[in-house]
Motif scaffolding. Structure first.
Motif, PDB file in Angstrom:
ATOM      1  N   LEU A 104       0.786   6.403   1.282  1.00 43.78           N
ATOM      2  CA  LEU A 104      -0.443   7.189   1.161  1.00 43.78           C
ATOM      3  C   LEU A 104      -0.760   7.914   2.463  1.00 43.78           C
ATOM      4  N   ALA A 121      -5.424   0.562  -7.571  1.00 41.94           N
ATOM      5  CA  ALA A 121      -6.501  -0.282  -7.039  1.00 41.94           C
ATOM      6  C   ALA A 121      -7.163  -1.035  -8.179  1.00 41.94           C
ATOM      7  N   ILE A 179      -9.819  -6.019   1.813  1.00 41.60           N
ATOM      8  CA  ILE A 179      -9.514  -4.977   0.826  1.00 41.60           C
ATOM      9  C   ILE A 179      -8.089  -4.487   1.021  1.00 41.60           C
ATOM     10  N   LEU A 192       2.722   0.834   0.017  1.00 41.54           N
ATOM     11  CA  LEU A 192       1.853   1.799  -0.661  1.00 41.54           C
ATOM     12  C   LEU A 192       0.949   2.487   0.341  1.00 41.54           C
ATOM     13  N   THR A 238      -5.114  -6.553  -0.250  1.00 52.43           N
ATOM     14  CA  THR A 238      -4.766  -6.581  -1.673  1.00 52.43           C
ATOM     15  C   THR A 238      -3.706  -5.540  -2.000  1.00 52.43           C
ATOM     16  N   PHE A 239      -3.474  -4.584  -1.097  1.00 52.93           N
ATOM     17  CA  PHE A 239      -2.444  -3.580  -1.373  1.00 52.93           C
ATOM     18  C   PHE A 239      -1.200  -3.867  -0.557  1.00 52.93           C
ATOM     19  N   LEU A 255      -3.967   6.183  -6.603  1.00 44.50           N
ATOM     20  CA  LEU A 255      -4.655   5.219  -5.734  1.00 44.50           C
ATOM     21  C   LEU A 255      -5.713   4.456  -6.530  1.00 44.50           C
ATOM     22  N   VAL A 285     -15.269   1.409  -2.635  1.00 47.18           N
ATOM     23  CA  VAL A 285     -14.681   1.825  -1.359  1.00 47.18           C
ATOM     24  C   VAL A 285     -13.421   2.649  -1.603  1.00 47.18           C
ATOM     25  N   VAL A 286     -12.584   2.155  -2.531  1.00 48.77           N
ATOM     26  CA  VAL A 286     -11.350   2.880  -2.830  1.00 48.77           C
ATOM     27  C   VAL A 286     -11.680   4.256  -3.410  1.00 48.77           C
ATOM     28  N   PHE A 319      -4.899  -3.821  -9.281  1.00 52.17           N
ATOM     29  CA  PHE A 319      -4.874  -4.906  -8.304  1.00 52.17           C
ATOM     30  C   PHE A 319      -6.142  -5.737  -8.383  1.00 52.17           C
ATOM     31  N   MET A 375      -9.937  12.043   0.188  1.00 56.10           N
ATOM     32  CA  MET A 375      -8.638  12.694   0.124  1.00 56.10           C
ATOM     33  C   MET A 375      -8.703  13.940  -0.737  1.00 56.10           C
ATOM     34  N   VAL A 434     -15.124  -3.271  -3.918  1.00 60.50           N
ATOM     35  CA  VAL A 434     -13.788  -2.813  -3.523  1.00 60.50           C
ATOM     36  C   VAL A 434     -13.463  -1.497  -4.217  1.00 60.50           C
ATOM     37  N   VAL A 437      -1.016  11.903   2.982  1.00 60.92           N
ATOM     38  CA  VAL A 437      -2.221  12.569   3.484  1.00 60.92           C
ATOM     39  C   VAL A 437      -1.900  13.339   4.763  1.00 60.92           C
TER      40      VAL A 437
END
Lengths: 176, 324
Positions: free
Chosen positions: A18, B298, A6, A14, A9-10, B294, B18-19, B301, B26, B15, A22
């Motif tokens: 993030l 996501a 997972i 980024l 993929t980023f 985000l 989860v994101v 993507f 957050m 996915v 945070v």
């Protein structure tokens, strides 16, 4: 490994952004000045760990089926010792190469984060901050404030990249 | 094919969940949402009332479910700094980012592919070596520094192109604004798209070069040559076609990074897109915008990965056989 997939993929930048955001939310204010350095390290590490995990997993899966591992197992050596003493040295080659390439990437990412104003606080030295300051003077014709730190950064990254290339060639037995 | 697609779809949905969980964590736990919304003089009773009204006292799973349902309807709450719905803010800025990303991808393909073909076919020529050295430098230069160099050269010194903003934009439909239709809009696009596309361009060039070198040695190319086909036909019809599969995959996957790296380019050029807003949100700890960004990236993507997987499947016939 699912988590790694997972995250893969980023792009790292980024994720670093993030985590930085945070962390700024959690610490906030004055604490951030003190912790910024460590936050930056943690966010960079968290954004780059996946590649190591992936690579080591890949080469370990190849190595563990080789004869020397089977031989060690037949003699009755404990699994932990096989892993640490026999497999680990054989999977470290690619890790070294990735480490140099990632070092270059980490330098760029740190400079980028600092340039964007979310990395090192302005009170602490960073090439990115220096370039960000120089960027404000660019329009009044004072180009050298931004360009020279930028060149220093570029030369540094280019050298690390070249080191990575050479290391890859040197560690590859096929090219010897 | 359908089984493969469904499996991929289920993975993509996991996915996204989860994101969403991350974004929710957050949103909910970094800072107190109530403190951000009300002033200092609000009494504790009023805060409690607001908390109850927003459902922040409900069990966490219930809140998460509500968050996901709302997000699926593009409701991401209200921005702390702008006091406006996050979805409206994004709607205004998405066209800018997408146009910039599209132009840089186009630039990377249009420049990178011919350079790669040339360097692959004439591997020992001086120009190919120059291409390779330039690409190594291109990879080593951080994106923001390329932007600064371009601004210094073309805006400050030569004064040919603007260094910030989108220029004049034309509104199409209810919310899409485009810079493609005005001269100043197009001029404003040039520098940011080159900055953003340069890295992808070097990547595509190196990839095509490597693939070309590989393909040109294969038997079927030798055979095509032996048949007496002209070089042009051999290179473009036979060799190039077979180099395109990895290029399509990589380009597809790189589309995601283009959108991510747009954050940096947008900051350097003060381009009014999503990335610039996200960055301001990070600096001001505007959690709703951060979690919405985000989720949106996501989603982009995951969607791109999904499409690339399916396309790969369609292009490469070998993947179709031997799969359950």
């Amino acid at each position: 490994m699912r988590i790694a997939d997972i995250q893969l993929t980023f792009p790292a930048i980024l994720i670093a952004l993030l985590i930085d955001g945070v962390a700024a939310g959690i610490f906030g204010g004055i604490d951030r000045e003190i912790f910024a350095f460590y936050i930056l390290i943690v966010s960079l590490a968290l954004s780059f760990w996946v590649q190591y995990a992936r690579t080591v997993r890949g080469s370990t899966m190849v190595e563990k089926n080789k004869e020397y591992v089977q031989a060690a197992r037949v003699i009755g050596i404990p699994a932990v010792i096989i892993m640490v003493r026999h497999i680990l040295p054989n999977v470290m080659g690619p890790v070294l190469v990735i480490a140099t390439i990632n070092l270059a990437l980490a330098i760029v990412t740190e400079a980028t984060l600092s340039f964007l104003g979310v990395g090192m606080p302005p009170t602490q030295p960073s090439l990115g901050t220096l370039i960000a300051i120089g960027n404000d003077f660019l329009y009044s014709g004072e180009w050298w404030i931004a360009i020279f730190p930028g060149l220093a950064l570029a030369i540094l990254v280019l050298n690390v990249n070249l080191l990575g290339d050479w290391l890859r060639d040197a560690l590859n037995p096929k090219l010897r | 094919m359908i089984g493969f697609a469904t499996r991929r779809l289920i993975q993509a949905m996991i996915v996204m969940l989860v994101v969403a969980l991350l974004a929710f964590t957050m949103f909910r736990f970094v800072g107190d949402p109530i403190n951000q919304m009300v002033g200092i003089e609000t009494s504790i009773e009023e805060r409690e009332a607001l908390r109850e009204r927003l459902g922040l006292n409900d069990p966490i799973p219930v809140q998460f479910l509500r968050f996901v349902t709302k997000a699926a309807q593009f409701d991401f709450g209200t921005s702390y700094q702008f006091r406006q719905p996050v979805s409206e803010l994004f709607a205004k800025r998405i066209p800018a980012t997408l146009e910039l990303s599209f132009m840089s991808a186009l630039f990377a393909l249009v420049v990178g592919i011919p350079m790669g073909i040339y360097a692959g076919l004439n591997r020992d020529s001086a120009i190919s070596k120059m291409f390779l050295s330039v690409s190594l430098i291109g990879i080593s230069l951080p994106t923001f520094f390329i932007g600064i160099l371009l601004i210094f050269l073309f805006s400050v010194t030569l004064q040919w192109l603007p260094s910030f903003g989108r220029g004049e934009t034309v509104q199409i439909g209810s919310w899409w604004t485009t810079g493609f239709l005005t001269v100043s809009g197009l001029k404003a696009l040039v520098l940011p798209s080159i900055t953003l596309g340069l890295y992808q361009m070097t990547l595509i060039m190196r990839l095509i070069r490597a693939e070309m070198l590989e393909v040109i040695r294969t038997d079927y190319i030798k055979f095509a040559r032996a048949r007496g086909l002209p070089d042009r036909l051999v290179h473009f019809r036979h060799a190039l076609k077979n180099t395109m599969v990895p290029v399509i995959t990589i380009t597809g996957l790189q589309l995601g990074s283009i959108i991510a790296f747009a954050t940096i380019t947008e900051t350097v050029f003060q381009w009014p897109g999503m990335g610039l807003m996200f960055l301001q949100a990070v600096q001001n700890v505007d959690i709703p915008i951060m979690s919405a960004y985000l989720l949106l990236t996501a989603f982009l993507f995951v969607a791109i990965n999904f499409i690339v997987d399916i396309m790969y499947f369609l292009i490469d016939p070998r993947l179709r056989v031997g799969r359950p």
